[in-house]
Design an enzyme around this catalytic site. Sequence first.
Site, PDB file in Angstrom:
ATOM      1  N   LYS A   1       0.842  -1.213   0.000  1.00  0.00           N
ATOM      2  CA  LYS A   1       0.000   0.000   0.000  1.00  0.00           C
ATOM      3  C   LYS A   1       0.872   1.256   0.000  1.00  0.00           C
ATOM      4  CE  LYS A   1      -3.530  -2.625   2.420  1.00  0.00           C
ATOM      5  NZ  LYS A   1      -4.009  -2.952   3.783  1.00  0.00           N
TER       6      LYS A   1
ATOM      7  N   ASP B   1     -10.340   2.232   5.919  1.00  0.00           N
ATOM      8  CA  ASP B   1     -10.735   0.829   5.788  1.00  0.00           C
ATOM      9  C   ASP B   1     -12.258   0.671   5.859  1.00  0.00           C
ATOM     10  OD1 ASP B   1      -8.855  -1.026   5.116  1.00  0.00           O
ATOM     11  OD2 ASP B   1      -8.168  -1.409   7.168  1.00  0.00           O
TER      12      ASP B   1
ATOM     13  N   GLN C   1      -3.467  -1.878  10.490  1.00  0.00           N
ATOM     14  CA  GLN C   1      -3.357  -3.156   9.785  1.00  0.00           C
ATOM     15  C   GLN C   1      -3.716  -4.310  10.716  1.00  0.00           C
ATOM     16  OE1 GLN C   1      -2.624  -3.490   6.390  1.00  0.00           O
ATOM     17  NE2 GLN C   1      -3.154  -5.643   6.729  1.00  0.00           N
TER      18      GLN C   1
END
Length: 280
Positions: A50, A117, A94
Amino acid sequence: MTAIRLDGKVVSAAVAERLRERVATLPFAPKLVFVRVGEDPASAYYVRSKERMAKRVGVVSETHVLPDTASQAEVEAVVRGLNDDDEVDGILVQLPLPEGLDPQPVLDLIDPDKDVDGLHPVNVGRLWTGRPALAPATPRGLLALLDHYGVEIEGRHVVIVGRSNLVGRPAAALFQHRNATVTMAHSRTRDLAAVTRQGDIVVAAAGRARVITADMVAPGAAVLDVGMTREADGIAGDVDPAVGEVAGYLTPMPGGTGLMTVAMVIDTTVEAAVRRRARR
Ligand code: NAP
């Protein structure tokens, strides 16, 4: 394989190019901050991918790495600091967090307008009620793949196997917003094959290697393989490769939905930045 490849490499590159052009027109560089706890190699790999995509399109990224001994309070303090930093447009914690840390309170703490997210309950609620929301990247990537290859969504029957908050549920919301008829299947579904055979579009997100076999798919259907199961000789998808002889369209594994997730999280970051900065 006779199915047309829904190629994540091609489509994610197209998304990246569009993003690069868009970011170049902005009067600021969007900023995305990753929070990674511990040294899980898969998490480190995903964050690196990413970061690379961010750099490619002109999004500034930064990664906070905490040791796997970090406490819940320490992780939450990092998120609070990022919420308060006006230069930060996107926050991505994450997952998974190391054993002993509870991810939900951490995710619930993220400012919903920086929640790239799309897992904060406010964004989940916005998504399901049809309001502008930051939505999870993986399901967004599925729609982007279908759109790129001109696979019609409206009016079609989408069967989603898996009902997680990260993939199955938000995918159901996004496909409904595009006027598809959606069926959700899961581990308690009876006669899964009879259900998946009804799908014009089948999303395989169960996390069970090769659970979708050729006899479970209608000829010509579009099949999107989200599953990633680590095996001794590599990573297996949820879709048996023989499905490629029956389906009309199929995502390759690797090179399919995973690459799209990376591109779409950066896309969400740019969107979040534009919306948030317009309001301040
Ligand atoms: P998850 O939270 O474990 O959810 C799995 C879902 O599949 C659950 O709803 C479960 O049903 C259902 N399921 C499990 N076994 C099944 C079976 N045999 N038949 C039908 N349904 C079954 O997983 P997740 O986070 O959604 O991830 C799913 C997979 O996608 C994993 O392999 C993950 O690594 C991968 N993934 C890929 C990407 C990408 O970018 N490609 C992104 C995220 C995740 P119940 O609800 O009844 O338990």
